[in-house]
Every structure is written in structure tokens, then in C-alpha cells.
Design an enzyme around this catalytic site. Structure first.
Site, PDB file in Angstrom:
ATOM      1  N   GLY A   1     -20.347 -19.702  33.315  1.00 43.66           N
ATOM      2  CA  GLY A   1     -20.228 -19.224  31.951  1.00 43.66           C
ATOM      3  C   GLY A   1     -19.829 -20.271  30.939  1.00 43.66           C
TER       4      GLY A   1
ATOM      5  N   ASP B   1      -5.677 -22.887  41.605  1.00 45.68           N
ATOM      6  CA  ASP B   1      -5.270 -21.720  40.821  1.00 45.68           C
ATOM      7  C   ASP B   1      -4.390 -22.220  39.685  1.00 45.68           C
ATOM      8  OD1 ASP B   1      -4.104 -19.440  39.760  1.00 45.68           O
ATOM      9  OD2 ASP B   1      -3.486 -18.605  41.691  1.00 45.68           O
ATOM     10  N   VAL B   2      -4.791 -22.001  38.446  1.00 48.84           N
ATOM     11  CA  VAL B   2      -4.041 -22.550  37.309  1.00 48.84           C
ATOM     12  C   VAL B   2      -2.663 -21.930  37.157  1.00 48.84           C
ATOM     13  CG1 VAL B   2      -6.122 -23.204  36.032  1.00 48.84           C
ATOM     14  CG2 VAL B   2      -5.089 -20.944  35.647  1.00 48.84           C
TER      15      VAL B   2
ATOM     16  N   ARG C   1      -7.549  -3.135  26.071  1.00 44.19           N
ATOM     17  CA  ARG C   1      -7.257  -4.565  26.164  1.00 44.19           C
ATOM     18  C   ARG C   1      -5.776  -4.889  25.992  1.00 44.19           C
ATOM     19  NH1 ARG C   1     -12.488  -4.200  24.631  1.00 44.19           N
ATOM     20  NH2 ARG C   1     -13.904  -5.932  25.136  1.00 44.19           N
TER      21      ARG C   1
ATOM     22  N   TYR D   1      -5.134  -8.062  28.239  1.00 44.07           N
ATOM     23  CA  TYR D   1      -6.007  -9.173  27.838  1.00 44.07           C
ATOM     24  C   TYR D   1      -5.737  -9.590  26.394  1.00 44.07           C
ATOM     25  CZ  TYR D   1     -10.288 -11.833  26.991  1.00 44.07           C
ATOM     26  OH  TYR D   1     -11.183 -12.823  26.650  1.00 44.07           O
TER      27      TYR D   1
ATOM     28  N   GLU E   1     -22.952 -14.175  25.116  1.00 43.68           N
ATOM     29  CA  GLU E   1     -24.018 -13.832  26.047  1.00 43.68           C
ATOM     30  C   GLU E   1     -23.800 -14.548  27.375  1.00 43.68           C
ATOM     31  OE1 GLU E   1     -26.133 -11.289  26.530  1.00 43.68           O
ATOM     32  OE2 GLU E   1     -27.294 -11.756  24.727  1.00 43.68           O
TER      33      GLU E   1
ATOM     34  N   MET F   1     -21.776 -12.193  32.848  1.00 42.08           N
ATOM     35  CA  MET F   1     -20.967 -10.991  33.011  1.00 42.08           C
ATOM     36  C   MET F   1     -21.286  -9.968  31.927  1.00 42.08           C
ATOM     37  SD  MET F   1     -16.823 -10.571  33.322  1.00 42.08           S
ATOM     38  CE  MET F   1     -16.815 -11.533  34.835  1.00 42.08           C
TER      39      MET F   1
END
Length: 263
Positions: free
Chosen positions: A18, A65-66, A154, A157, A191, A194
């Protein structure tokens, strides 16, 4: 090879697909070295192989893994060992849980915060010494339009992205004396693979009606904005949030019907 002759080096998290992959490609297309960090090892390997096919030893893939501070520190050390320096960090790694606030568990809340907010902070702290040794550099955090305006489903998020925007400003103010610029990009609907998979025709139609440019953004458009913020042309830009959203945020609560009438 002298420092002056060495190509700039960028770290991109969440780079296996992405927007992250598009950002990595933007840097590579301009002769830079890129370290790809992602938690999805199979997709990371596939992405690295694809990018390395055209750019050789300027691509480094690191499975990490951040949200794991020790893993991030090891990754940063590996980048410096491979390329000699670090000039830019793009905190793109992100996850989402789309549920009503009342149904979002604390574990889900922490899952989102650990990557979207903690991860960006951990990576920024880990990279700072290298940026200082390089005489300065750029950090770009990938926030979201959801961090600028509230929306349903959300709560985790959107809150994580709003906090990321504040973190961006905080670091920009504190680290300016080191020559480190910190900015954020807030994409609107993009776009991505996902989005193509999960956005129904009804959702797509609603976005087209609500976004003044009446379309989804392209991954390459987000990458270009990120790339600009990492160049010397943006040398006086820090602490800013650039919405790359087709006018979505500017439209606010404006009714699509009114915009149609103007046309």
C-alpha cells in the site's frame, strides 16, 4: 565513499504494501536507500524482492514490530550498519479496529494505540541519535483525516491519529534545535488494495459525494507529499499537518448537494 557522495537513507515502517510501499518506491526512484520495516514477514520479503529487482543493494528489509522498543532499536542499528547513516523516517505502520465505541474492548484500544501512537514515538526516539549525527533530517508521521474530524466506528483509530498529530507538533518544537523537522500527512480515502476489497459500492459513492475532488486519492499521491516533506525544498516546514484528501477536511459538514448545485 564520503558522506557527501552517499545517497540519502530513509526508513519506512509498514512498508510491505500500500502507501508504505509507494513511499519506499518514491525514495528509490530518486536514488535513495530505503530500509523497509514491517511486521508481516512474507509480504515484506515479497515487497523487498520486487523493489530490489530494480534498485539492488539500496533496499534493506527488516522484520520488526514497531511497538517493540528493543526490536526497533535493533532495526535502527542494522540500518546504520548497512547504509552508514539515516536521513529520514516515515512512520507509516498502522492498524485499525472499526467498531462502535461502546463495543470496542480495551485490548482492541491498546492494540491500535500500541502501533499507531506508541510505535511512532518509539521509532522517532530510536532514530533521533542517527539524525543528529547526520546533522538533521526529517520525520513524517502518517496520520489520517480521521485524526482531524470525528467519524463513526473510529474511536480507537481516530483518537490514535489525533494523538499522533499532537506528537508531531510536540517533537517538531522540541527537536528543531537538532535540525530535525517533524511533519504529518493526513490522507483521506486512498485507493489501496484494502479499500478496493472492503469498501462497498455504497461506501465508495458516499466518499465520491463527500470529497470535493470526487475521487479516492492514489498511493503515489500520498508518497509524493511525504517525499516533498523529506526534501530540502521543505527545509522551512516543520510541525505541520498536510491533509492529502481531495478537500475532504476543508468541506467540513458542507452538503454534497450544495456543491453539485454550484457546478
Amino acid at each position: 565513499m564520503t558522506k557527501e557522495a552517499s545517497p540519502p537513507v530513509a526508513i519506512v515502517t509498514g512498508a510491505a504494501r500500500g502507501i508504505g510501499k509507494a513511499i519506499a518506491h518514491w525514495f528509490l526512484a530518486r536514488g535513495q536507500c530505503v530500509a523497509l520495516i514491517d511486521i508481516d514477514e512474507p509480504k515484506l520479503a515479497a515487497c523487498a524482492a520486487e523493489l530490489a529487482a530494480g534498485h539492488g543493494d539500496r533496499v534493506l528489509a527488516i522484520h520488526a514490530d514497531v511497538s517493540d522498543r528493543a526490536a526497533v532499536q535493533r532495526a535502527v542499528a542494522q540500518v546504520e550498519q548497512a547504509f552508514g547513516s539515516i536521513d529520514a523516517l516515515v512512520n507509516n505502520a498502522g492498524v485499525a479496529v472499526f467498531k462502535p465505541a461502546a463495543d470496542t474492548s480495551f485490548d482492541e484500544w491498546r492494540f491500535v494505540m500500541a502501533t499507531n501512537l506508541d510505535g511512532a514515538f518509539i521509532c522517532a526516539q530510536a532514530v533521533l541519535p542517527a539524525l543528529r549525527r547526520a546533522g538533521g533530517g526529517s520525520i513524517v508521521n502518517i496520520a489520517s483525516i480521521s485524526g482531524l474530524r470525528a467519524s463513526t466506528l473510529r474511536v480507537a483509530y481516530g483518537t490514535s491519529k489525533a494523538a499522533l498529530i499532537q506528537l508531531t507538533k510536540q517533537l517538531a518544537v522540541e527537536w528543531a534545535s537538532y535540525g530535525v523537522r517533524v511533519n504529518a500527512i493526513a490522507p483521506g480515502p486512498v485507493e489501496t488494495a484494502m479499500a478496493k476489497a472492503v469498501h462497498s459500492p455504497e461506501i465508495r459513492a458516499d466518499y465520491h459525494a463527500s470529497v470535493p475532488l470526487a475521487r479516492y486519492g492514489l498511493e503515489e499521491e500520498i508518497a509524493a507529499a511525504v517525499g516533498f516533506l523529506c526534501t530540502r525544498d521543505a527545509g522551512y516546514v516543520t510541525g505541520q499537518v498536510l491533509a492529502v484528501d481531495g478537500g475532504f477536511d476543508a468541506a467540513g459538514v458542507g452538503l454534497p448537494a450544495f456543491r453539485t448545485a454550484v457546478g
